[in-house]
Design a protein around this motif. Sequence first.
Motif, short mmCIF file in Angstrom:
data_model
loop_
_atom_site.label_atom_id
_atom_site.label_comp_id
_atom_site.label_asym_id
_atom_site.label_seq_id
_atom_site.Cartn_x
_atom_site.Cartn_y
_atom_site.Cartn_z
N GLN A 139 44.80 39.50 46.34
CA GLN A 139 43.57 39.35 45.57
C GLN A 139 42.48 40.30 46.06
O GLN A 139 41.50 40.53 45.34
CB GLN A 139 43.07 37.91 45.66
N TYR A 140 42.64 40.83 47.27
CA TYR A 140 41.68 41.82 47.75
C TYR A 140 42.09 43.24 47.39
O TYR A 140 41.36 44.19 47.67
CB TYR A 140 41.51 41.70 49.27
N LEU A 141 43.24 43.38 46.76
CA LEU A 141 43.66 44.66 46.20
C LEU A 141 43.29 44.72 44.71
O LEU A 141 42.66 45.68 44.27
CB LEU A 141 45.17 44.84 46.37
N LEU A 142 43.69 43.71 43.97
CA LEU A 142 43.37 43.61 42.55
C LEU A 142 42.81 42.23 42.25
O LEU A 142 43.26 41.24 42.85
CB LEU A 142 44.61 43.86 41.69
N ARG A 143 41.86 42.15 41.36
CA ARG A 143 41.32 40.86 40.95
C ARG A 143 41.20 40.84 39.43
O ARG A 143 41.09 41.88 38.78
CB ARG A 143 39.95 40.60 41.58
N PHE A 144 41.22 39.63 38.88
CA PHE A 144 41.14 39.48 37.43
C PHE A 144 39.73 39.06 37.06
O PHE A 144 39.20 38.07 37.55
CB PHE A 144 42.14 38.44 36.94
N ASP A 145 39.11 39.85 36.19
CA ASP A 145 37.77 39.55 35.69
C ASP A 145 37.87 39.16 34.23
O ASP A 145 38.61 39.77 33.45
CB ASP A 145 36.87 40.78 35.86
N GLU A 146 37.13 38.12 33.84
CA GLU A 146 37.23 37.61 32.48
C GLU A 146 36.78 38.61 31.43
O GLU A 146 37.25 38.59 30.29
CB GLU A 146 36.41 36.32 32.35
N THR A 147 35.88 39.49 31.79
CA THR A 147 35.38 40.47 30.83
C THR A 147 36.14 41.80 30.92
O THR A 147 36.45 42.41 29.90
CB THR A 147 33.88 40.73 31.06
N ASP A 148 36.42 42.26 32.15
CA ASP A 148 37.06 43.56 32.33
C ASP A 148 38.57 43.48 32.53
O ASP A 148 39.25 44.52 32.57
CB ASP A 148 36.44 44.30 33.53
N GLY A 149 39.12 42.28 32.69
CA GLY A 149 40.55 42.16 32.96
C GLY A 149 40.85 42.48 34.42
O GLY A 149 40.03 42.23 35.31
N TRP A 150 42.04 43.03 34.67
CA TRP A 150 42.41 43.39 36.02
C TRP A 150 41.62 44.60 36.49
O TRP A 150 41.54 45.61 35.80
CB TRP A 150 43.91 43.69 36.10
N THR A 151 41.03 44.49 37.67
CA THR A 151 40.23 45.57 38.22
C THR A 151 40.44 45.65 39.72
O THR A 151 40.94 44.71 40.34
CB THR A 151 38.73 45.36 37.91
#
Length: 292
Positions: A45-57
């Motif tokens: 999760q410190y490499l990739l995280r999921f954002d509700e607006t931008d998706g995976w970032t």
Amino acid sequence: MMQRRLRWGRLDTFLLLLLISVVGYLGYRVEAGLEYRWNWSVIPQYLLRFDETDGWTTNLLLQGLLTTIRLSFWSLLLALPVGLAAGLLRTSLHLFNRLLGGTFVTLLRNLPPLVLVLIFYFFLSDQILPLLQVGERLEAAPQWLKALSVVLLAPADQLEAFLAAVMTLALFEGAYIGEIVRAGINSIETGQWEAAKALGLRRWQLLRYIVLPQAFQKMIPPLAGQAISTIKDSAIVSVISIQELTFQGMELMAATYLTFEVWITVTLLYFILTFSCSQLAGWVELRLRRSY
């Protein structure tokens, strides 16, 4: 020339098992001796995280890796012409040019890079870059230019420190590249210099068409090593709060106390980056060798 085929033997198997055993024993000692509780499940999760607006970032560690790539790319891109100029000065026929190139190389190579980072940061960021108003100009720029700056360089509030770090690394690595260029030029046989002079070529023509193309092929391995050193040396600029991979690793470790997981992940990311550079350099060297 026929290349000998590589075979996997018993000794290779033994060494691999020995390495696995050593790594396993060290992991056991960390867990048993230090009473450390491994928690690898939180690292992704410190490499990739999921954002509700931008998706995976990207998250902290990948953001730091991308900053390291940008920092290393621009530093090396500037270091190459600096090193080429220093190498040409070092091999010049004029004494003043040789003294100028030698002073630059000797001074930069014999100073600790950390000292150089601090000197250039406080000098450039506090004295020169504010006069150019780089951050203010970027803040007033169109939105597309701001977004491009974030992708290629850094956000506006970090741009001055980023540029100071790039200039420092470029000069430091350029001094080492200058010695590589000097050695490459001096490695060309004297007979080729004399034959080119007999044909009436000027010195700059001799360097451009005869000496440098041959010297470049010999310089690829040390230049590849210097590119890898640039990536590793970029960790030094974490002391001036450049949010590259080492800085993000320290911040994440302080927040989560996942000491071993964080630094092992950081080590693997650095290794992937440097190993990719070494493989690319080997491919370029092989292509050039086949072309001659």
